[in-house]
Write a protein that holds these residues in place. Structure first.
Motif, PDB file in Angstrom:
ATOM      1  N   ASN A  77       0.940  -1.219   0.075  1.00  0.00           N
ATOM      2  CA  ASN A  77      -0.033   0.000   0.138  1.00  0.00           C
ATOM      3  C   ASN A  77       0.853   1.184   0.110  1.00  0.00           C
ATOM      4  OD1 ASN A  77      -2.300  -1.813   0.328  1.00  0.00           O
ATOM      5  ND2 ASN A  77      -2.599  -1.297   2.334  1.00  0.00           N
ATOM      6  N   ILE A  78       0.421   2.366  -0.545  1.00  0.00           N
ATOM      7  CA  ILE A  78       1.140   3.489  -0.471  1.00  0.00           C
ATOM      8  C   ILE A  78       0.338   4.659   0.279  1.00  0.00           C
ATOM      9  CG2 ILE A  78       1.689   5.814  -1.724  1.00  0.00           C
ATOM     10  CD1 ILE A  78       2.368   3.761  -4.273  1.00  0.00           C
ATOM     11  N   LEU A  79       0.963   5.198   1.460  1.00  0.00           N
ATOM     12  CA  LEU A  79       0.211   5.870   2.527  1.00  0.00           C
ATOM     13  C   LEU A  79       0.847   7.256   2.471  1.00  0.00           C
ATOM     14  CD1 LEU A  79       0.268   2.896   3.545  1.00  0.00           C
ATOM     15  CD2 LEU A  79      -0.010   3.910   5.718  1.00  0.00           C
ATOM     16  N   PRO A  80      -0.085   8.226   2.362  1.00  0.00           N
ATOM     17  CA  PRO A  80       0.675   9.557   2.350  1.00  0.00           C
ATOM     18  C   PRO A  80       1.113  10.160   3.566  1.00  0.00           C
ATOM     19  CG  PRO A  80      -1.818   9.631   2.708  1.00  0.00           C
ATOM     20  CD  PRO A  80      -1.576   8.114   2.729  1.00  0.00           C
ATOM     21  N   PRO A  81       1.832  11.389   3.590  1.00  0.00           N
ATOM     22  CA  PRO A  81       2.312  11.989   4.633  1.00  0.00           C
ATOM     23  C   PRO A  81       1.278  12.045   5.785  1.00  0.00           C
ATOM     24  CG  PRO A  81       2.748  13.035   3.015  1.00  0.00           C
ATOM     25  CD  PRO A  81       1.902  12.182   2.285  1.00  0.00           C
ATOM     26  N   GLY A  82       1.528  11.453   7.156  1.00  0.00           N
ATOM     27  CA  GLY A  82       0.823  11.886   8.257  1.00  0.00           C
ATOM     28  C   GLY A  82      -0.104  10.760   8.312  1.00  0.00           C
ATOM     29  N   SER A  83      -0.229   9.781   7.531  1.00  0.00           N
ATOM     30  CA  SER A  83      -1.391   8.468   7.460  1.00  0.00           C
ATOM     31  C   SER A  83      -1.272   7.826   8.630  1.00  0.00           C
ATOM     32  CB  SER A  83      -1.451   7.845   6.245  1.00  0.00           C
ATOM     33  OG  SER A  83      -2.349   6.763   6.318  1.00  0.00           O
ATOM     34  N   ASP A  84      -2.576   7.441   9.279  1.00  0.00           N
ATOM     35  CA  ASP A  84      -2.652   6.732  10.416  1.00  0.00           C
ATOM     36  C   ASP A  84      -2.911   4.987   9.739  1.00  0.00           C
ATOM     37  OD1 ASP A  84      -5.262   6.910   9.466  1.00  0.00           O
ATOM     38  OD2 ASP A  84      -6.184   7.468  11.526  1.00  0.00           O
ATOM     39  N   ASN A  96       0.122  -5.024  -8.130  1.00  0.00           N
ATOM     40  CA  ASN A  96       1.378  -4.902  -7.494  1.00  0.00           C
ATOM     41  C   ASN A  96       2.190  -4.016  -8.484  1.00  0.00           C
ATOM     42  OD1 ASN A  96       0.942  -5.893  -5.059  1.00  0.00           O
ATOM     43  ND2 ASN A  96       1.971  -8.182  -5.619  1.00  0.00           N
ATOM     44  N   THR A  97       1.605  -3.201  -9.218  1.00  0.00           N
ATOM     45  CA  THR A  97       2.201  -2.138  -9.949  1.00  0.00           C
ATOM     46  C   THR A  97       1.471  -0.822  -9.847  1.00  0.00           C
ATOM     47  OG1 THR A  97       3.151  -3.729 -11.422  1.00  0.00           O
ATOM     48  CG2 THR A  97       3.478  -1.469 -12.129  1.00  0.00           C
ATOM     49  N   ALA A  98       2.066   0.255  -9.256  1.00  0.00           N
ATOM     50  CA  ALA A  98       1.440   1.411  -9.242  1.00  0.00           C
ATOM     51  C   ALA A  98       2.254   2.556  -9.829  1.00  0.00           C
ATOM     52  CB  ALA A  98       1.345   1.840  -7.770  1.00  0.00           C
ATOM     53  N   ARG A  99       1.428   3.493 -10.524  1.00  0.00           N
ATOM     54  CA  ARG A  99       1.866   4.663 -11.130  1.00  0.00           C
ATOM     55  C   ARG A  99       0.937   5.878 -10.561  1.00  0.00           C
ATOM     56  NH1 ARG A  99       6.041   5.680 -14.616  1.00  0.00           N
ATOM     57  NH2 ARG A  99       5.890   3.557 -15.398  1.00  0.00           N
ATOM     58  N   ILE A 100       1.302   6.588  -9.600  1.00  0.00           N
ATOM     59  CA  ILE A 100       0.354   7.509  -8.988  1.00  0.00           C
ATOM     60  C   ILE A 100       1.167   8.927  -8.981  1.00  0.00           C
ATOM     61  CG2 ILE A 100      -0.954   5.946  -7.847  1.00  0.00           C
ATOM     62  CD1 ILE A 100       0.225   6.813  -5.227  1.00  0.00           C
ATOM     63  N   ASP A 101       0.056   9.992  -9.218  1.00  0.00           N
ATOM     64  CA  ASP A 101       0.245  11.398  -9.006  1.00  0.00           C
ATOM     65  C   ASP A 101       0.328  11.922  -7.564  1.00  0.00           C
ATOM     66  OD1 ASP A 101       1.188  11.934 -11.797  1.00  0.00           O
ATOM     67  OD2 ASP A 101      -1.056  12.322 -11.911  1.00  0.00           O
ATOM     68  N   LEU A 102       1.358  12.300  -6.938  1.00  0.00           N
ATOM     69  CA  LEU A 102       1.189  12.612  -5.444  1.00  0.00           C
ATOM     70  C   LEU A 102       0.639  13.867  -5.054  1.00  0.00           C
ATOM     71  CD1 LEU A 102       4.986  11.182  -4.607  1.00  0.00           C
ATOM     72  CD2 LEU A 102       2.728  10.012  -4.555  1.00  0.00           C
ATOM     73  N   PRO A 103      -0.267  13.744  -4.274  1.00  0.00           N
ATOM     74  CA  PRO A 103      -1.225  14.898  -3.933  1.00  0.00           C
ATOM     75  C   PRO A 103      -0.510  15.885  -2.691  1.00  0.00           C
ATOM     76  CG  PRO A 103      -1.836  12.991  -2.415  1.00  0.00           C
ATOM     77  CD  PRO A 103      -0.922  12.484  -3.358  1.00  0.00           C
ATOM     78  N   GLU A 104       0.568  15.663  -2.153  1.00  0.00           N
ATOM     79  CA  GLU A 104       1.088  16.646  -1.235  1.00  0.00           C
ATOM     80  C   GLU A 104       2.773  16.291  -1.033  1.00  0.00           C
ATOM     81  OE1 GLU A 104      -0.344  15.872   3.038  1.00  0.00           O
ATOM     82  OE2 GLU A 104      -1.434  14.348   2.007  1.00  0.00           O
ATOM     83  N   ASP A 105       3.376  17.626  -0.547  1.00  0.00           N
ATOM     84  CA  ASP A 105       4.697  17.312   0.023  1.00  0.00           C
ATOM     85  C   ASP A 105       4.870  16.523   1.195  1.00  0.00           C
ATOM     86  OD1 ASP A 105       5.187  19.042  -2.113  1.00  0.00           O
ATOM     87  OD2 ASP A 105       5.847  20.826  -0.730  1.00  0.00           O
ATOM     88  N   GLY A 106       5.739  15.384   1.435  1.00  0.00           N
ATOM     89  CA  GLY A 106       5.953  14.976   2.584  1.00  0.00           C
ATOM     90  C   GLY A 106       6.628  13.549   2.399  1.00  0.00           C
ATOM     91  N   ASP A 107       6.858  12.832   3.421  1.00  0.00           N
ATOM     92  CA  ASP A 107       7.430  11.442   3.528  1.00  0.00           C
ATOM     93  C   ASP A 107       6.017  10.339   3.150  1.00  0.00           C
ATOM     94  OD1 ASP A 107       9.722  12.070   4.080  1.00  0.00           O
ATOM     95  OD2 ASP A 107       9.595  12.082   6.041  1.00  0.00           O
ATOM     96  N   TYR A 108       6.058   9.787   2.221  1.00  0.00           N
ATOM     97  CA  TYR A 108       5.331   8.724   1.848  1.00  0.00           C
ATOM     98  C   TYR A 108       5.920   7.277   2.265  1.00  0.00           C
ATOM     99  CZ  TYR A 108       2.732  11.903  -1.073  1.00  0.00           C
ATOM    100  OH  TYR A 108       1.822  13.023  -1.434  1.00  0.00           O
ATOM    101  N   THR A 109       4.877   6.479   2.673  1.00  0.00           N
ATOM    102  CA  THR A 109       5.029   5.225   3.395  1.00  0.00           C
ATOM    103  C   THR A 109       4.624   4.073   2.014  1.00  0.00           C
ATOM    104  OG1 THR A 109       4.910   5.942   5.546  1.00  0.00           O
ATOM    105  CG2 THR A 109       4.825   3.508   5.192  1.00  0.00           C
TER     106      THR A 109
END
Length: 134
Positions: A77-84, A96-109
């Motif tokens: 899974n890809i979790l955005p910055p600050g996700s619980d 199991n292959t992702a290509r996504i545009d990131l919505p915000e600045d920060g550390d993704y998990t």
């Protein structure tokens, strides 16, 4: 009664340690925009890879099984910055292959985990995870 309570606490602590989360920061070599990480997951474990990025960048992730003593049922899974724990990409649904545009600045998990019989029977799955940010 006290002896039972102490044993219960010890056993609970040992069980938690066996299913401990692992975390690693992903860094790219100078001039590179991607890397491959490899590892293994057993049973209820999961491995979190953190990767800094900016809004508008594209993340690519591709997960492949390298070896297994089970069925090789592994996802990320890809979790955005600050996700619980709420994901913006769910590999068990989307593949199991992702290509996504990131919505915000920060550390993704990028969280790698097992599902189904492999998770429930403590099987081990080896994997290669190809990651890039552009």
């Amino acid at each position: 009664m006290r002896r039972f309570l102490i044993m219960s606490v010890l056993l609970t602590g040992l069980a938690s340690a066996a299913w401990a989360q692992r975390v690693a920061d992903v860094k790219f070599e100078p001039g590179d925009f991607g890397t491959m990480v490899s590892g293994t997951i057993t049973g209820n474990e999961y491995f979190d890879y953190t990767l800094g990025a900016q809004a508008g960048q594209e993340m690519f992730a591709d997960l492949k099984v390298s070896d297994t003593n089970g069925n090789g049922v592994i996802y990320f899974n890809i979790l955005p910055p600050g996700s619980d724990g709420v994901a913006i990409y769910n590999g068990s649904i989307d593949g199991n292959t992702a290509r996504i545009d990131l919505p915000e600045d920060g550390d993704y998990t990028i969280r790698v985990y097992l599902m189904g019989n492999d998770r429930d029977t403590d099987k081990t799955v080896g994997y290669n995870l190809d990651l890039s940010i552009q």
